[in-house]
Design a protein around this motif. Structure first.
Motif, PDB file in Angstrom:
ATOM      1  N   LYS A   1       1.165  -1.657  -0.024  1.00  0.00           N
ATOM      2  CA  LYS A   1       0.303   0.051  -0.034  1.00  0.00           C
ATOM      3  C   LYS A   1       0.748   1.324   0.219  1.00  0.00           C
ATOM      4  O   LYS A   1       0.514   2.608  -0.248  1.00  0.00           O
TER       5      LYS A   1
ATOM      6  N   ARG B   1     -13.308   0.703   7.777  1.00  0.00           N
ATOM      7  CA  ARG B   1     -12.246   1.037   6.030  1.00  0.00           C
ATOM      8  C   ARG B   1     -12.890   1.573   5.165  1.00  0.00           C
ATOM      9  O   ARG B   1     -12.161   2.707   4.522  1.00  0.00           O
TER      10      ARG B   1
ATOM     11  N   THR C   1     -11.917   4.918   3.946  1.00  0.00           N
ATOM     12  CA  THR C   1     -11.816   5.536   2.626  1.00  0.00           C
ATOM     13  C   THR C   1     -12.301   6.683   2.134  1.00  0.00           C
ATOM     14  O   THR C   1     -12.252   7.463   1.337  1.00  0.00           O
TER      15      THR C   1
ATOM     16  N   GLY D   1      -7.866   8.274  -0.655  1.00  0.00           N
ATOM     17  CA  GLY D   1      -8.501   6.538  -0.543  1.00  0.00           C
ATOM     18  C   GLY D   1      -7.827   5.799  -0.278  1.00  0.00           C
ATOM     19  O   GLY D   1      -7.108   5.223   0.683  1.00  0.00           O
ATOM     20  N   VAL D   2      -6.804   6.245  -0.899  1.00  0.00           N
ATOM     21  CA  VAL D   2      -5.614   4.518  -0.957  1.00  0.00           C
ATOM     22  C   VAL D   2      -4.868   4.883   0.636  1.00  0.00           C
ATOM     23  O   VAL D   2      -4.957   4.175   1.135  1.00  0.00           O
TER      24      VAL D   2
ATOM     25  N   ASN E   1      -7.885   3.946   2.803  1.00  0.00           N
ATOM     26  CA  ASN E   1      -8.045   2.289   2.738  1.00  0.00           C
ATOM     27  C   ASN E   1      -7.293   1.949   4.060  1.00  0.00           C
ATOM     28  O   ASN E   1      -7.580   0.378   4.802  1.00  0.00           O
TER      29      ASN E   1
END
Length: 156
Positions: free
Chosen positions: A3, A83, A87, A71-72, A75
């Motif tokens: 990530k 979650r 996000t 958003g990433v 997350n």
């Protein structure tokens, strides 16, 4: 770890996209489509100047990229429905931040140059980026205007 790598790639893409949006608004810069085009030329005398701000672009690229990065990043917070909410919130905050970054990085200092034209004695004001050229009262200048109306003021 994966990530974090994704976030770095997205943030790098955002930086590249935003820097690609920056274009010069100075009197010495021409767009590709303006090259090799006839221009109307006038001369005149500067009768006034003032510093201005030229607002930045708001193309949406910053908001889209910021939303993706936010958003990433969000997350990885929580689990399940938490979650999902994180996000969504991260994407919203990232979109706002990305939009603000785009506008801020493309904002320029400008100068408004007021000119009395020789041929008609009309007075006109022109705004362009302040980078590179300074103007003063009494200075002789040349104004070039394209068929689309883009005008530039440069010292003679």
């Amino acid at each position: 770890m994966k990530k974090n790598r994704s976030m770095i790639i997205i943030a790098s893409a955002m930086t590249l996209l935003l820097s690609g949006c920056v274009s010069s608004l100075s009197g010495d810069s021409y767009s590709r489509s303006e090259a090799r085009q006839a221009q109307f030329v006038q001369t005149g005398t500067v009768i006034g100047t003032r510093l201005v701000k030229i607002e930045g672009t708001k193309s949406g690229v910053g908001a889209i990229t910021g939303g993706a990065v936010g958003g990433v990043a969000a997350n990885s917070i929580g689990g399940g429905s938490g979650r999902v909410l994180a996000t969504i919130a991260g994407a919203a905050v990232g979109a706002l931040a990305g939009s603000a970054i785009e506008e801020g990085t493309t904002r320029n200092d400008g100068v408004e140059v007021t000119v009395r034209l020789d041929d008609s004695k009309a007075t006109r004001a022109y705004v362009q980026e302040a980078k590179g050229t300074s103007f003063y009262n009494g200075q002789r200048v040349r104004i070039t205007t394209t068929s689309s109306g883009t005008a530039r003021v440069v010292p003679i």
